[in-house]
Design a protein around this motif. Structure first.
Motif, PDB file in Angstrom:
ATOM      1  N   MET A   1       0.634  -1.182  -0.048  1.00  0.00           N
ATOM      2  CA  MET A   1       0.080   0.037   0.083  1.00  0.00           C
ATOM      3  C   MET A   1       0.896   1.275   0.011  1.00  0.00           C
ATOM      4  O   MET A   1       0.724   2.052  -0.878  1.00  0.00           O
ATOM      5  CB  MET A   1      -0.935  -0.021   1.126  1.00  0.00           C
ATOM      6  CG  MET A   1      -1.750   0.938   1.411  1.00  0.00           C
ATOM      7  SD  MET A   1      -3.338   0.631   2.266  1.00  0.00           S
ATOM      8  CE  MET A   1      -2.616  -0.496   3.492  1.00  0.00           C
ATOM      9  N   ILE A 167      -6.780 -10.650  -1.363  1.00  0.00           N
ATOM     10  CA  ILE A 167      -7.540  -9.484  -1.180  1.00  0.00           C
ATOM     11  C   ILE A 167      -6.614  -8.299  -1.804  1.00  0.00           C
ATOM     12  O   ILE A 167      -6.907  -7.280  -2.469  1.00  0.00           O
ATOM     13  CB  ILE A 167      -7.556  -9.207   0.376  1.00  0.00           C
ATOM     14  CG1 ILE A 167      -8.566 -10.327   0.808  1.00  0.00           C
ATOM     15  CG2 ILE A 167      -8.084  -7.723   0.788  1.00  0.00           C
ATOM     16  CD1 ILE A 167      -8.624 -10.273   2.476  1.00  0.00           C
ATOM     17  N   GLY A 168      -5.206  -8.413  -1.476  1.00  0.00           N
ATOM     18  CA  GLY A 168      -4.463  -7.193  -1.819  1.00  0.00           C
ATOM     19  C   GLY A 168      -2.822  -7.767  -1.697  1.00  0.00           C
ATOM     20  O   GLY A 168      -2.640  -8.761  -1.178  1.00  0.00           O
ATOM     21  N   SER A 171       4.197  -4.666  -0.092  1.00  0.00           N
ATOM     22  CA  SER A 171       5.417  -4.828  -0.753  1.00  0.00           C
ATOM     23  C   SER A 171       6.218  -6.120  -0.686  1.00  0.00           C
ATOM     24  O   SER A 171       6.906  -6.669  -1.555  1.00  0.00           O
ATOM     25  CB  SER A 171       6.665  -3.898  -0.123  1.00  0.00           C
ATOM     26  OG  SER A 171       6.131  -2.633   0.218  1.00  0.00           O
ATOM     27  N   ALA A 188      -8.237 -12.064   7.785  1.00  0.00           N
ATOM     28  CA  ALA A 188      -7.319 -11.783   6.557  1.00  0.00           C
ATOM     29  C   ALA A 188      -6.218 -12.178   7.087  1.00  0.00           C
ATOM     30  O   ALA A 188      -5.367 -11.972   8.202  1.00  0.00           O
ATOM     31  CB  ALA A 188      -7.542  -9.864   6.474  1.00  0.00           C
ATOM     32  N   LYS A 190      -2.143 -12.379   6.487  1.00  0.00           N
ATOM     33  CA  LYS A 190      -1.205 -11.653   5.529  1.00  0.00           C
ATOM     34  C   LYS A 190      -0.168 -12.546   5.559  1.00  0.00           C
ATOM     35  O   LYS A 190       0.404 -13.226   6.484  1.00  0.00           O
ATOM     36  CB  LYS A 190      -0.616 -10.338   6.102  1.00  0.00           C
ATOM     37  CG  LYS A 190       0.349  -9.685   5.565  1.00  0.00           C
ATOM     38  CD  LYS A 190       0.397  -8.241   6.223  1.00  0.00           C
ATOM     39  CE  LYS A 190       1.743  -7.462   6.032  1.00  0.00           C
ATOM     40  NZ  LYS A 190       1.763  -5.926   6.078  1.00  0.00           N
ATOM     41  N   TYR A 205      10.852  -3.922  10.049  1.00  0.00           N
ATOM     42  CA  TYR A 205       9.406  -3.324   9.693  1.00  0.00           C
ATOM     43  C   TYR A 205       8.506  -4.519  10.225  1.00  0.00           C
ATOM     44  O   TYR A 205       7.459  -4.250  10.685  1.00  0.00           O
ATOM     45  CB  TYR A 205       9.468  -3.299   8.199  1.00  0.00           C
ATOM     46  CG  TYR A 205       8.189  -3.042   7.451  1.00  0.00           C
ATOM     47  CD1 TYR A 205       7.960  -1.619   7.021  1.00  0.00           C
ATOM     48  CD2 TYR A 205       7.303  -3.920   7.145  1.00  0.00           C
ATOM     49  CE1 TYR A 205       6.627  -1.358   6.497  1.00  0.00           C
ATOM     50  CE2 TYR A 205       5.883  -3.565   6.656  1.00  0.00           C
ATOM     51  CZ  TYR A 205       5.936  -2.268   6.297  1.00  0.00           C
ATOM     52  OH  TYR A 205       4.727  -1.996   5.588  1.00  0.00           O
ATOM     53  N   MET A 239      -5.364 -11.817  10.662  1.00  0.00           N
ATOM     54  CA  MET A 239      -5.678 -10.636  11.382  1.00  0.00           C
ATOM     55  C   MET A 239      -7.495 -10.680  11.104  1.00  0.00           C
ATOM     56  O   MET A 239      -7.911 -11.405  10.365  1.00  0.00           O
ATOM     57  CB  MET A 239      -5.237  -9.406  10.392  1.00  0.00           C
ATOM     58  CG  MET A 239      -3.768  -9.397  10.401  1.00  0.00           C
ATOM     59  SD  MET A 239      -3.232  -8.171   9.349  1.00  0.00           S
ATOM     60  CE  MET A 239      -3.644  -8.844   7.659  1.00  0.00           C
ATOM     61  N   ASP A 303      -1.559  -1.383   9.253  1.00  0.00           N
ATOM     62  CA  ASP A 303      -0.438  -1.067   8.703  1.00  0.00           C
ATOM     63  C   ASP A 303       0.422  -0.120   9.665  1.00  0.00           C
ATOM     64  O   ASP A 303       0.622   0.821   9.623  1.00  0.00           O
ATOM     65  CB  ASP A 303      -0.543  -0.294   7.453  1.00  0.00           C
ATOM     66  CG  ASP A 303       0.754  -0.531   6.747  1.00  0.00           C
ATOM     67  OD1 ASP A 303       1.607  -1.045   7.030  1.00  0.00           O
ATOM     68  OD2 ASP A 303       0.761   0.057   5.449  1.00  0.00           O
ATOM     69  N   ARG A 385       7.533   3.866  -6.642  1.00  0.00           N
ATOM     70  CA  ARG A 385       8.678   4.192  -5.902  1.00  0.00           C
ATOM     71  C   ARG A 385       9.959   4.370  -6.577  1.00  0.00           C
ATOM     72  O   ARG A 385      10.322   3.808  -7.619  1.00  0.00           O
ATOM     73  CB  ARG A 385       8.882   3.052  -4.935  1.00  0.00           C
ATOM     74  CG  ARG A 385       7.975   2.966  -3.954  1.00  0.00           C
ATOM     75  CD  ARG A 385       8.270   1.749  -3.006  1.00  0.00           C
ATOM     76  NE  ARG A 385       7.298   1.659  -1.940  1.00  0.00           N
ATOM     77  CZ  ARG A 385       7.363   0.607  -0.996  1.00  0.00           C
ATOM     78  NH1 ARG A 385       8.162  -0.058  -1.021  1.00  0.00           N
ATOM     79  NH2 ARG A 385       6.335   0.761   0.167  1.00  0.00           N
TER      80      ARG A 385
HETATM   81  N1  LIG Z   1      -6.784  -7.136   7.812  1.00  0.00           N
HETATM   82  C1  LIG Z   1      -7.412  -6.687   6.507  1.00  0.00           C
HETATM   83  N2  LIG Z   1      -8.777  -6.798   6.150  1.00  0.00           N
HETATM   84  C2  LIG Z   1      -8.746  -6.634   4.809  1.00  0.00           C
HETATM   85  N3  LIG Z   1      -7.860  -6.330   3.941  1.00  0.00           N
HETATM   86  C3  LIG Z   1      -6.538  -6.052   4.305  1.00  0.00           C
HETATM   87  C4  LIG Z   1      -6.215  -6.353   5.728  1.00  0.00           C
HETATM   88  N4  LIG Z   1      -4.992  -6.077   5.914  1.00  0.00           N
HETATM   89  C5  LIG Z   1      -4.602  -5.766   4.547  1.00  0.00           C
HETATM   90  N5  LIG Z   1      -5.589  -5.509   3.650  1.00  0.00           N
HETATM   91  C6  LIG Z   1      -5.410  -5.089   2.354  1.00  0.00           C
HETATM   92  O1  LIG Z   1      -4.342  -6.100   1.537  1.00  0.00           O
HETATM   93  C7  LIG Z   1      -3.667  -4.992   0.928  1.00  0.00           C
HETATM   94  C8  LIG Z   1      -2.158  -5.278   1.459  1.00  0.00           C
HETATM   95  O2  LIG Z   1      -1.830  -5.092   2.452  1.00  0.00           O
HETATM   96  P1  LIG Z   1      -0.372  -5.324   3.238  1.00  0.00           P
HETATM   97  O3  LIG Z   1      -0.500  -5.045   4.705  1.00  0.00           O
HETATM   98  O4  LIG Z   1       0.123  -6.545   2.867  1.00  0.00           O
HETATM   99  O5  LIG Z   1       0.508  -4.228   2.401  1.00  0.00           O
HETATM  100  P2  LIG Z   1       0.423  -2.643   2.639  1.00  0.00           P
HETATM  101  O6  LIG Z   1       0.505  -2.374   3.903  1.00  0.00           O
HETATM  102  O7  LIG Z   1      -0.645  -2.183   1.878  1.00  0.00           O
HETATM  103  O8  LIG Z   1       1.702  -2.444   1.784  1.00  0.00           O
HETATM  104  P3  LIG Z   1       3.188  -2.639   2.541  1.00  0.00           P
HETATM  105  O9  LIG Z   1       3.681  -3.980   3.416  1.00  0.00           O
HETATM  106  O10 LIG Z   1       4.327  -2.281   1.513  1.00  0.00           O
HETATM  107  O11 LIG Z   1       3.327  -1.460   3.680  1.00  0.00           O
HETATM  108  C9  LIG Z   1      -3.986  -3.689   1.170  1.00  0.00           C
HETATM  109  O12 LIG Z   1      -4.525  -3.203   0.159  1.00  0.00           O
HETATM  110  C10 LIG Z   1      -4.680  -3.925   2.340  1.00  0.00           C
HETATM  111  O13 LIG Z   1      -6.161  -2.878   2.022  1.00  0.00           O
END
Ligand SMILES: Nc1ncnc2c1ncn2[C@@H]1O[C@H](COP(=O)(O)OP(=O)(O)OP(=O)(O)O)[C@@H](O)[C@H]1O
Length: 796
Positions: A1, A167-168, A171, A188, A190, A205, A239, A303, A385
Motif C-alpha cells: 500500500m 485481497i491485496g 511490498s 485476513a 497476510k 519493519y 488478522m 499497517d 517508488r
Molecule cells: N485485515 C485486513 N482486512 C482486509 N484487507 C486487508 C487487511 N490487511 C490488509 N488488507 C489489504 O491488503 C492489501 C495489502 O496489505 P499489506 O498490509 O500486505 O500491505 P501494505 O500495508 O499495503 O503494503 P506494505 O506492506 O508495503 O506496507 C491492502 O490493500 C490492504 O487494504
C-alpha cells in the motif's frame, strides 16, 4: 500500500542490531545467549579448520513445514502456554535454537570464505526472523522435550485455514481472505515471504508491525492480530478481516464525502489517534489506504510497519527538542536518537532527482486528468517508488513537516495526517499535491493549502488548525496525554456522541456536491446560458426534455457538426454510414481524438472530482467510448471505461453521473444537455450490450416515471446511490480480487489454485442489487428532473 521506501535498508542483522531494535530485556537476554552460542559454534568450527584461514560455518534449523503457534501469545500473559517457563514464544524459540546443525566445515579460499560468511549472515538473519515469529525448529525441539505439552495450544498452520480469495498485496506480502476450518471464522491472512523480507531487509519493519499490532489488539478501532505462525517459506499474520476494504476507494468512488460522513470518520480517526498515542504509538503512516472498514463500516486502523513506539523518555526528549527553536535539521541529523532518524531525513536541497519537477503526466489512460494525475500521485503505489539517497517514514502526501525536516517524532505527526485526511474526505484530494515528491514536500513545508469553493467552513477551520507547520501549534498537540479535548470540542465535531461513536451506525456515504442541491431539482445557482436562442421551439423543448436522440450538445462554433450529427438519430450505423460520417468529421478538430471512430455526440462538460472541476470536451464514439479531452492543451486526458455495468444518471439538466464499477464520474454540462447525454449513453449501451443491459433501467424508468418529483424522492435517490456505492465497492472489491493477480500466481500458486468460491465469503446478490438500485436511481432522477421541468415550463 504505501509507496515510499519507508526505511533505510538495515544492515545484515548482527548482534549489535538487536540492542538497537529495542527488544525487551528478557528477549534480548535470550537472544544474546543464543547468538553467543551461535558465535561459539562458529568459532569452534573455525578452529577445526586446518588451513589457518577463517572459515565460516553456517548453521541450519532444518526448516520444515512445521509451524509455530503464537496464538494469544501477547508477552506477559501467555506464559502458561509456553514450554520450559519461557516468558515469550520468542524466548522459547531462541532458547531451543541451541542445537543448530552444522552444514559443512571446510577449508576454503578467501572468495569461498566471503560467500560462506554471507550465507552465515543470511542464516543469522533467518534465525532472527524465526525469533520474531517463533522458531519452527525450536518449537519442534522444545515441544518434543517439554513436559507441559498439554498446555500448549493447538498449533496453527496454513492447513488450518481455507484461503478463499486474494485481497491485496504489499511490498513483500500477499493478503488473503481465509476461513478457519475449525471455527469457520473469517480472517485476513497476510503472508509475508521470508525471501523478500531478507532481500529487502525488512526484518525491523515486520517486527515492528507485529509488536504494535499486538499492542493494539482488542483496542476498538484497530485490526486485531489473532495469531502468527510460519513455515519454511512464509510468515503468517492472521488478522481481523476488514470486510469493506479501505477508505480510499470510497472517496474515489463518490469524489468526496458529505459533511456528516466526513465528521463521523474524522471523529473515529480522532478516537483511534487517542488510543494509539496514549500507548505511546505514533502511526506515522496514517492515510485513507491504511484505514480499513469493518462490516459495519467502522474504521479499523492497519499497517503499523512504519509505527514508532516511543518510550516515555523519548517522549519527554521529543517534547524538549520541540521547544528548541534554534535546532536546525542538519544538526539534528547527527544528534537525533530516533532509530529511524536517518530514514526520516529527506534532503530537499538534493537536486539529483529533481527531474520533472514541473512535468505533468499526460498519459492517463485510466480515466484521469490532471486532477487525477495529482490524485494518482497521491496514491503512490509500489511501482511509483524511486530509490532515493535519503528516504522517510510514511507517504509523501501525508507526511508532516517535522518528519521531512528530521525533527523529533511526536504524536502530532499523526494529527497532521488527520488534517490531510479530513481535507481529502471533504474535497476529494489531499491538500498537498504535485507531480512528484519534491513538489509535494515543498508544498508541505510552505503549508500552502488551497480550499476550493464549497469547502465546509468548520471543516476548513479544523484543517487549518491541524495543518500547522510547527507541531506544537497543532490543535491537540498541547492536550492532555491521549485525550484530544481541543479537537473533540472543535465546532466541526458539534453533535458527535464520542462515547458511543463506534456503536452508532455510520452515516451512509453521500457524495459531497455543493453544486447539487438535495432539496430542489434546480439549484438556486442555476443560470440560463447566454448563448441559447430565445423561444421555445421544438428543438428547444427537445433539448429541455432530453428527448432528442443522438444529437450532440455542441457549442456555437460547432453547430455545423451538430447539424451533421442531427441527421441521424440512431447510433445503429451501417458500415457505409460510418465511413461517410468519418469522412465528414475529418475536418472536425476533435476527430483526431476519436481514433477513426465516428463521433456520435460531443460537448463541453465540467468533469468534477470532489470539489475540483476541469473543463473537458467529452466525445461519445462508436467504440463505444467516452473520451475526454483538455480543450486548452488539446490533449486527450482519459476515457470513462465502458462495460456492461456502466450506468448513467441525470441529477438535473446540467449534472449527470456516469457510474462505472470503480468510479462515479460527475459531469456537469453548463449548457444544460445532461438529459441528452444520458439518453445517448444509454442508447449506445443498448446497442453494445443488447437491451438486457438497459432492460432494468427501462422498466424501472417506466414505473419511476410516476414518482413525484419531491425533495423526499430526491433524498431517497441519494440514499439509493449511497447504498449502491457501498454495495458496488464491496462487490467490485470482491470481483476484482477474485481474479488471482499475476503476482499472486507467481508468489502463491497454491493459494490461487485454492480460490474456490466460499459461499459464506461472498455477497452473491451484491451485483444484482447494485444494478437494480442504480437503474432505479437513474430512472427516478430522470423522472424527477423531467417532471419538475414540465412544472417549470408550465409556470413559465
Ligand atoms: N485485515 C485486513 N482486512 C482486509 N484487507 C486487508 C487487511 N490487511 C490488509 N488488507 C489489504 O491488503 C492489501 C495489502 O496489505 P499489506 O498490509 O500486505 O500491505 P501494505 O500495508 O499495503 O503494503 P506494505 O506492506 O508495503 O506496507 C491492502 O490493500 C490492504 O487494504
Amino acid at each position: 500500500m504505501p509507496a515510499m521506501p519507508k526505511e533505510k535498508a538495515t544492515t545484515a542483522v548482527s548482534f549489535n542490531n538487536f540492542a538497537e531494535l529495542g527488544l525487551k530485556k528478557e528477549r534480548l537476554g535470550v537472544m544474546a545467549t543464543t547468538m553467543t552460542r551461535m558465535q561459539k559454534q562458529q568459532q569452534q568450527q573455525q578452529q577445526t579448520c586446518g588451513c589457518g584461514a577463517a572459515s565460516a560455518v553456517t548453521t541450519t534449523t532444518t526448516t520444515s513445514t512445521t509451524t509455530e503457534n503464537n496464538n494469544n501469545s501477547r508477552y506477559g500473559n501467555s506464559n502458561r502456554y509456553l514450554p520450559n517457563g519461557h516468558t515469550s514464544p520468542l524466548a522459547a524459540a531462541l532458547a531451543s535454537n541451541s542445537s543448530p546443525l552444522p552444514i559443512y566445515t571446510m577449508c576454503c579460499s578467501q572468495q569461498e570464505l566471503h560467500q560462506q560468511q554471507l550465507r552465515a549472515q543470511s542464516q543469522n538473519t533467518k534465525l532472527y526472523i524465526d525469533a520474531m515469529m517463533g522458531s519452527p525448529s525450536s518449537s519442534r525441539n522444545t515441544s518434543a522435550a517439554t513436559a507441559v505439552e498439554p498446555l500448549t495450544p493447538p498449533k496453527k498452520s496454513a492447513d488450518d485455514y481455507i484461503f478463499g480469495r486474494y485481497i491485496g498485496e504489499g511490498s513483500f506480502s500477499m493478503v488473503y481472505l481465509a476461513v478457519d476450518v475449525h471455527t469457520r471464522r473469517e480472517y485476513a491472512i497476510k503472508v509475508c515471504e521470508k525471501r523478500l523480507i531478507l532481500r529487502e531487509r525488512k526484518q525491523d519493519y515486520i517486527k515492528r508491525e507485529r509488536e504494535v499490532m499486538h499492542m493494539m489488539t482488542n483496542v476498538p478501532g484497530f485490526v486485531n492480530l489473532s495469531c502468527t505462525f510460519q513455515d519454511q517459506r512464509s510468515l503468517y499474520f492472521v488478522m481481523t478481516y476488514a470486510k469493506k476494504g479501505d477508505l480510499l476507494p470510497y472517496i474515489n468512488k463518490v469524489g468526496s464525502f458529505d459533511v456528516a460522513c466526513t465528521r463521523h470518520y474524522a471523529a473515529e480517526l480522532v478516537l483511534a489517534c487517542e488510543q494509539m498515542h496514549r500507548r505511546n504509538v505514533v502511526h506515522r503512516d496514517l492515510k485513507p489506504e491504511n484505514i480499513l472498514l469493518d462490516e459495519d463500516m467502522h474504521m479499523l486502523i492497519a499497517d503499523f510497519g512504519s509505527a514508532k513506539v516511543m518510550t516515555p523518555k523519548e517522549r519527554t526528549e521529543a517534547a524538549s527538542q520541540l521547544s528548541d527553536r534554534g535546532r536546525r535539521r542538519r544538526s539534528a541529523r547527527s544528534s537525533d536518537d530516533d532509530e529511524d532518524s536517518e530514514d526520516l531525513y529527506y534532503d530537499l536541497d538534493d537536486q539529483d532527482d529533481l527531474d520533472d519537477v514541473d512535468g505533468e503526466s499526460n498519459d492517463d489512460v485510466d480515466g484521469g486528468d490532471e486532477v487525477d494525475s495529482a490524485y494518482h500521485s497521491c496514491m503512490p503505489r509500489r511501482r511509483q517508488r524511486r530509490p532515493r539517497r535519503g528516504s522517510f517514514v510514511g507517504t509523501a502526501q501525508y507526511v508532516s513537516p517535522e518528519v521531512l525536516q528530521n525533527g523529533p517524532i511526536t504524536p502530532a505527526a499523526d494529527l497532521w495526517a488527520l488534517g490531510c485526511i479530513v481535507y481529502q474526505m471533504i474535497s476529494g484530494l489531499p491538500p498537498f499535491r504535485g507531480s512528484n515528491d519534491y513538489v509535494i514536500f515543498k508544498e508541505i513545508l510552505s503549508c500552502g493549502v488551497d480550499f476550493p469553493q464549497g469547502f465546509d467552513k468548520d471543516a476548513e477551520d479544523l484543517v487549518k488548525c491541524l495543518l500547522k507547520v510547527d507541531p506544537r501549534e497543532r490543535l491537540g498537540a498541547q492536550d492532555e496525554f491521549g485525550y484530544y479535548e481541543s479537537i473533540r470540542s472543535h465546532p466541526f465535531f458539534a453533535g458527535i456522541q464520542w462515547r458511543t461513536l463506534r456503536q452508532q451506525t455510520p452515516p451512509p456515504i453521500y457524495p459531497y456536491l455543493p453544486g447539487v442541491c438535495k432539496d430542489e431539482d434546480f439549484p438556486s445557482s442555476f443560470s440560463v446560458p447566454g448563448d441559447l436562442e430565445p423561444g421555445l421551439d421544438e428543438r428547444q423543448i427537445t433539448r429541455l426534455l432530453g428527448m432528442e436522440l443522438g444529437v450532440g450538445s455542441v457549442g456555437g462554433s460547432d453547430s455545423a457538426a451538430q447539424k451533421t450529427a442531427k441527421t441521424k438519430n440512431s447510433f445503429d450505423l451501417s458500415d457505409a454510414e460510418k465511413m461517410q460520417r468519418r469522412q465528414a468529421q475529418k475536418t472536425d478538430k476533435w476527430h483526431v481524438f476519436a481514433d477513426d471512430e465516428v463521433i456520435l455526440k460531443k460537448g463541453f462538460v465540467n468533469k468534477r472530482k470532489g470539489l475540483f472541476a476541469r473543463k473537458r470536451m467529452l466525445l461519445l464514439t462508436t467504440g463505444p467510448r467516452l473520451i475526454y479531452i483538455d480543450p486548452v492543451q488539446m490533449i486527450k486526458k482519459g476515457e470513462i471505461p465502458w462495460s456492461p455495468e456502466l450506468r448513467v444518471e441525470a441529477k438535473n439538466f446540467k449534472i449527470f453521473f456516469v457510474y462505472t464499477p470503480n468510479r462515479t464520474y460527475y459531469l456537469d454540462d453548463p449548457e444544460g444537455y445532461a438529459l441528452d447525454w444520458v439518453e445517448a449513453i444509454e442508447n449506445m449501451s443498448k446497442l453494445s450490450y443488447g437491451s438486457a443491459a438497459t432492460a432494468t433501467s427501462a422498466s424501472a424508468s417506466a414505473s419511476a416515471s410516476s414518482l413525484p418529483a419531491t425533495s423526499s424522492s430526491n433524498r431517497s435517490n441519494s440514499s439509493s446511490s449511497s447504498l449502491a456505492i457501498v454495495a458496488s465497492i464491496a462487490n467490485s472489491n470482491s470481483s476484482a480480487s477474485s481474479n488471482c493477480s499475476p503476482t499472486a500466481r507467481r508468489n502463491s500458486p497454491a493459494a490461487c489454485r485454492q480460490q474456490m468460491p466460499l459461499g459464506s465469503l461472498t455477497a452473491p446478490t451484491a451485483a444484482s442489487t447494485t444494478t437494480a438500485t442504480l437503474a432505479v436511481t437513474s430512472a427516478s432522477a430522470a423522472a424527477a428532473a423531467t417532471t419538475t421541468h414540465a412544472k417549470k415550463t408550465a409556470s413559465n
